[in-house]
Design a protein around this motif. Sequence first.
Motif, mmCIF file in Angstrom:
data_model
loop_
_atom_site.group_PDB
_atom_site.id
_atom_site.type_symbol
_atom_site.label_atom_id
_atom_site.label_comp_id
_atom_site.label_asym_id
_atom_site.label_seq_id
_atom_site.Cartn_x
_atom_site.Cartn_y
_atom_site.Cartn_z
ATOM 1 N N THR A 22 0.835 -1.192 0.000
ATOM 2 C CA THR A 22 0.000 0.000 0.000
ATOM 3 C C THR A 22 0.879 1.254 0.000
ATOM 4 O O THR A 22 2.069 1.186 0.319
ATOM 5 C CB THR A 22 -0.897 0.036 1.249
ATOM 6 N N PRO A 23 0.285 2.404 -0.311
ATOM 7 C CA PRO A 23 1.059 3.648 -0.235
ATOM 8 C C PRO A 23 1.631 3.897 1.157
ATOM 9 O O PRO A 23 2.776 4.335 1.297
ATOM 10 C CB PRO A 23 0.035 4.724 -0.611
ATOM 11 N N ARG B 286 5.629 4.241 2.003
ATOM 12 C CA ARG B 286 6.147 5.419 2.715
ATOM 13 C C ARG B 286 6.890 4.987 3.974
ATOM 14 O O ARG B 286 8.003 5.445 4.247
ATOM 15 C CB ARG B 286 5.000 6.363 3.064
ATOM 16 N N THR C 123 8.058 9.022 -5.635
ATOM 17 C CA THR C 123 6.760 8.410 -5.908
ATOM 18 C C THR C 123 5.627 9.401 -5.715
ATOM 19 O O THR C 123 5.750 10.372 -4.971
ATOM 20 C CB THR C 123 6.522 7.190 -4.984
ATOM 21 N N LEU D 279 2.315 8.944 -4.051
ATOM 22 C CA LEU D 279 1.638 7.951 -3.217
ATOM 23 C C LEU D 279 0.142 7.854 -3.504
ATOM 24 O O LEU D 279 -0.497 6.888 -3.110
ATOM 25 C CB LEU D 279 1.887 8.253 -1.741
ATOM 26 N N ARG E 238 -2.426 5.562 -9.101
ATOM 27 C CA ARG E 238 -2.784 4.158 -9.351
ATOM 28 C C ARG E 238 -2.482 3.857 -10.794
ATOM 29 O O ARG E 238 -2.963 4.575 -11.644
ATOM 30 C CB ARG E 238 -4.251 3.892 -9.045
ATOM 31 N N LEU F 51 0.367 2.248 -8.217
ATOM 32 C CA LEU F 51 1.387 2.847 -7.370
ATOM 33 C C LEU F 51 2.759 2.429 -7.891
ATOM 34 O O LEU F 51 3.060 1.242 -7.997
ATOM 35 C CB LEU F 51 1.207 2.400 -5.924
ATOM 36 N N ASP G 92 2.174 -2.039 -6.434
ATOM 37 C CA ASP G 92 0.879 -2.607 -6.042
ATOM 38 C C ASP G 92 0.377 -3.604 -7.088
ATOM 39 O O ASP G 92 -0.812 -3.847 -7.218
ATOM 40 C CB ASP G 92 -0.158 -1.514 -5.780
#
Length: 119
Positions: free
Chosen positions: A2-3, A7, A39, A41, A44, A46, A85
């Motif tokens: 996931t974002p 992170r 990036t 975040l 889509r 990702l 992702d």
Amino acid sequence: MTPQELRALCLSCNAAVEDFPFRPEISVFKVLGKMFALTDLGARPLTVNLKCDPEDAVRLRSEHPGLITPGYHMNKRHWNTVTVDGDLPERLVRELVEDSYDLVVAGLPRADRLRLDRP
């Protein structure tokens, strides 16, 4: 991944900071002022741009077509764009982030590298 996980992974690297020098939605992760990951975040799919050894970069692109591509808006010899992702194993993504960080640290002056080694 996931974002939030991406992170957290980038910020878990020693002395890593998040900066926004380009636009507010573009996260740039740096160590001692040198970028190791870039990036959006909120995008889509990702993706994240990561530094890579040139020989490894070519190999990874051929092993993971469409998921690892030449770095978007980057020096394509040294940077890959990685779709995090998608179908790449999370372990591989973690290794690629760590490798990018390590390559950037290796290029820092010796005094800076020694500072990073201290607890």
